[in-house]
Design a protein around this motif. Sequence first.
Motif, PDB file in Angstrom:
ATOM      1  N   LEU A 185       0.828  -1.204   0.000  1.00  0.00           N
ATOM      2  CA  LEU A 185       0.000   0.000   0.000  1.00  0.00           C
ATOM      3  C   LEU A 185       0.861   1.251   0.000  1.00  0.00           C
ATOM      4  N   TYR A 186       1.889   1.274   0.861  1.00  0.00           N
ATOM      5  CA  TYR A 186       2.723   2.469   0.976  1.00  0.00           C
ATOM      6  C   TYR A 186       3.566   2.697  -0.273  1.00  0.00           C
ATOM      7  N   VAL A 187       4.115   1.621  -0.830  1.00  0.00           N
ATOM      8  CA  VAL A 187       4.915   1.756  -2.053  1.00  0.00           C
ATOM      9  C   VAL A 187       4.042   2.289  -3.193  1.00  0.00           C
ATOM     10  N   PHE A 188       2.848   1.702  -3.359  1.00  0.00           N
ATOM     11  CA  PHE A 188       1.944   2.155  -4.424  1.00  0.00           C
ATOM     12  C   PHE A 188       1.557   3.614  -4.232  1.00  0.00           C
ATOM     13  N   THR A 189       1.191   3.972  -3.014  1.00  0.00           N
ATOM     14  CA  THR A 189       0.726   5.328  -2.734  1.00  0.00           C
ATOM     15  C   THR A 189       1.825   6.357  -2.985  1.00  0.00           C
ATOM     16  N   VAL A 190       3.039   6.077  -2.523  1.00  0.00           N
ATOM     17  CA  VAL A 190       4.142   7.030  -2.669  1.00  0.00           C
ATOM     18  C   VAL A 190       4.482   7.240  -4.140  1.00  0.00           C
ATOM     19  N   PHE A 191       4.652   6.148  -4.895  1.00  0.00           N
ATOM     20  CA  PHE A 191       5.055   6.292  -6.295  1.00  0.00           C
ATOM     21  C   PHE A 191       3.947   6.875  -7.151  1.00  0.00           C
ATOM     22  N   ASN A 192       2.712   6.448  -6.922  1.00  0.00           N
ATOM     23  CA  ASN A 192       1.596   6.978  -7.692  1.00  0.00           C
ATOM     24  C   ASN A 192       1.385   8.467  -7.403  1.00  0.00           C
ATOM     25  N   GLY A 193       1.439   8.814  -6.120  1.00  0.00           N
ATOM     26  CA  GLY A 193       1.254  10.219  -5.752  1.00  0.00           C
ATOM     27  C   GLY A 193       2.364  11.102  -6.263  1.00  0.00           C
ATOM     28  N   THR A 194       3.616  10.614  -6.188  1.00  0.00           N
ATOM     29  CA  THR A 194       4.757  11.401  -6.679  1.00  0.00           C
ATOM     30  C   THR A 194       4.628  11.648  -8.176  1.00  0.00           C
ATOM     31  N   ALA A 195       4.289  10.607  -8.925  1.00  0.00           N
ATOM     32  CA  ALA A 195       4.124  10.767 -10.372  1.00  0.00           C
ATOM     33  C   ALA A 195       3.008  11.755 -10.691  1.00  0.00           C
ATOM     34  N   PHE A 196       1.907  11.684  -9.940  1.00  0.00           N
ATOM     35  CA  PHE A 196       0.778  12.589 -10.185  1.00  0.00           C
ATOM     36  C   PHE A 196       1.175  14.042  -9.943  1.00  0.00           C
ATOM     37  N   PHE A 197       1.788  14.320  -8.801  1.00  0.00           N
ATOM     38  CA  PHE A 197       2.111  15.707  -8.476  1.00  0.00           C
ATOM     39  C   PHE A 197       3.229  16.268  -9.348  1.00  0.00           C
ATOM     40  N   PHE A 198       4.162  15.429  -9.766  1.00  0.00           N
ATOM     41  CA  PHE A 198       5.194  15.910 -10.677  1.00  0.00           C
ATOM     42  C   PHE A 198       4.596  16.220 -12.048  1.00  0.00           C
ATOM     43  N   SER A 199       3.624  15.443 -12.484  1.00  0.00           N
ATOM     44  CA  SER A 199       3.004  15.697 -13.790  1.00  0.00           C
ATOM     45  C   SER A 199       2.198  16.993 -13.778  1.00  0.00           C
ATOM     46  N   ILE A 200       1.392  17.195 -12.719  1.00  0.00           N
ATOM     47  CA  ILE A 200       0.629  18.456 -12.695  1.00  0.00           C
ATOM     48  C   ILE A 200       1.557  19.633 -12.406  1.00  0.00           C
ATOM     49  N   GLY A 201       2.682  19.376 -11.706  1.00  0.00           N
ATOM     50  CA  GLY A 201       3.668  20.442 -11.509  1.00  0.00           C
ATOM     51  C   GLY A 201       4.290  20.868 -12.827  1.00  0.00           C
ATOM     52  N   THR A 202       4.519  19.906 -13.723  1.00  0.00           N
ATOM     53  CA  THR A 202       5.059  20.218 -15.051  1.00  0.00           C
ATOM     54  C   THR A 202       4.052  21.025 -15.862  1.00  0.00           C
ATOM     55  N   ILE A 203       2.779  20.618 -15.796  1.00  0.00           N
ATOM     56  CA  ILE A 203       1.733  21.375 -16.506  1.00  0.00           C
ATOM     57  C   ILE A 203       1.653  22.792 -15.957  1.00  0.00           C
ATOM     58  N   TRP A 204       1.749  22.927 -14.640  1.00  0.00           N
ATOM     59  CA  TRP A 204       1.742  24.262 -14.029  1.00  0.00           C
ATOM     60  C   TRP A 204       2.916  25.094 -14.525  1.00  0.00           C
TER      61      TRP A 204
END
Length: 449
Positions: A341-360
């Motif tokens: 659960l923790y591995v999935f959450t950390v990697f999925n969340g990091t990828a999500f926020f980095f992608s929207i950070g790039t769009i920003w």
Amino acid sequence: MDPRLQLAIANDDVAELHSLLVEEPKLLDRLSKDPFPNTPLHVAAAAGKTHLAMEMAILKPSFARKLDPNGYSPMHLALQHKYYRTVRALMTLDPKLIRVRGQGGLTPLHFVAGKEGDNEMEILAEFLSSCGSSIEDLTSRCETAVHVAVKSHSLKAFKVLFGWLKRLHLTKILDWKDENGNNVLHIAAFENQPEIIRLLIGHVNINEKNFEEKTALEIFKANPSFNHNVAKRLQRQICLARPFTPTLSLSQFFSAELTAGERSAYFFGFRDESARDMILLVSTLIATATYQAALSPPGGYWQENSSNPPANATVVATNSSSIAIEKPHEAGNMILSGSSLYVFTVFNGTAFFFSIGTIWAIAIAQFPKTFMVYFSMSILGLAYFISHLIEFPNSNEVAKQILEGFYGSLLTAALFLPVYVWAMHVRVLNRIDATRRHVHVFLGSKDRK
């Protein structure tokens, strides 16, 4: 000029013109050999013979840009004689004729900017709509069309120009200086035009000085009949604007290091449209995939509540009656548990926020035009964060708090870092003391008329 050609112009007879050209194909070439010829197009435009003028401009486009001995183009002559139908026809044929400089560097735009009539105001508005970059043309005295309007006491023309500049976010042009270092506010102060000064407050650098080291307020007060209320407003605006007074010359700006905003623009391919589009596409796909993964995590969600005590370390145990005994959980929590659960959450969340950070980061380079993109992505990031707060299992409060802090930090950084970079970039740009810039820089277009 051939008397028959003069008669054809007088009668606005296109057929007769072509008859003459059949007899003498080089007729028009012969009439344009002089450096400053008074071509048949000049004669037709000055007489308001629209049909013949258009035919002549089609046959010999170079005529429309030539200046007669007095330094006027055909469009200048049509404007002087108030043949606005001819002016509109020539403008339709080639909008760039609005930028032809005549005597004293005056363009047709400058000419109508100095008038007050209703017809001239309509022509002025049509000029701006047809050839927006004509606003950057300067006379031989380095005057813009706005300078001309204020000097001519043409309040109507000023309001048309001012309204157009505001709509296109081009009010920086109001700070451009003439040969004496006077911007539009200085000219309005010289001419004692309080209404124009009131309109300009908030759109022009109040503390700007001309080449005589005088501000608009000092110039205005030098006039014996100055308006005290307007002077007070100028004084208040000076106090408010003092911290934002430009202190950086253009050469100093070019000599300095790139701002954080410029570096991020280059890094994210803002100058290379193909690279920028590719980064934006990939970031959008990643954001979509990771957000969908958060909504549908591996194993899904519990569909019901359970308060059964755990049988052992596994999620599901079996009692003597072969009835499943599950760990305590609540409906809507993720079924996934433990380290997975923790591995999935950390990697999925990091990828999500980095992608929207790039769009920003890409959107922030064109702020404030892309504000709605930035705002929408902020709401999406907040929704992602809240969904994890709701869905994450409560079995391990410490791990949950760590992940909440991790997500909160990512969201805060992705939300405020681009804004901070953009604000610092704008702060540097506002310090530049430059007399003029080109319109296409403001409009962001490579191919403006």
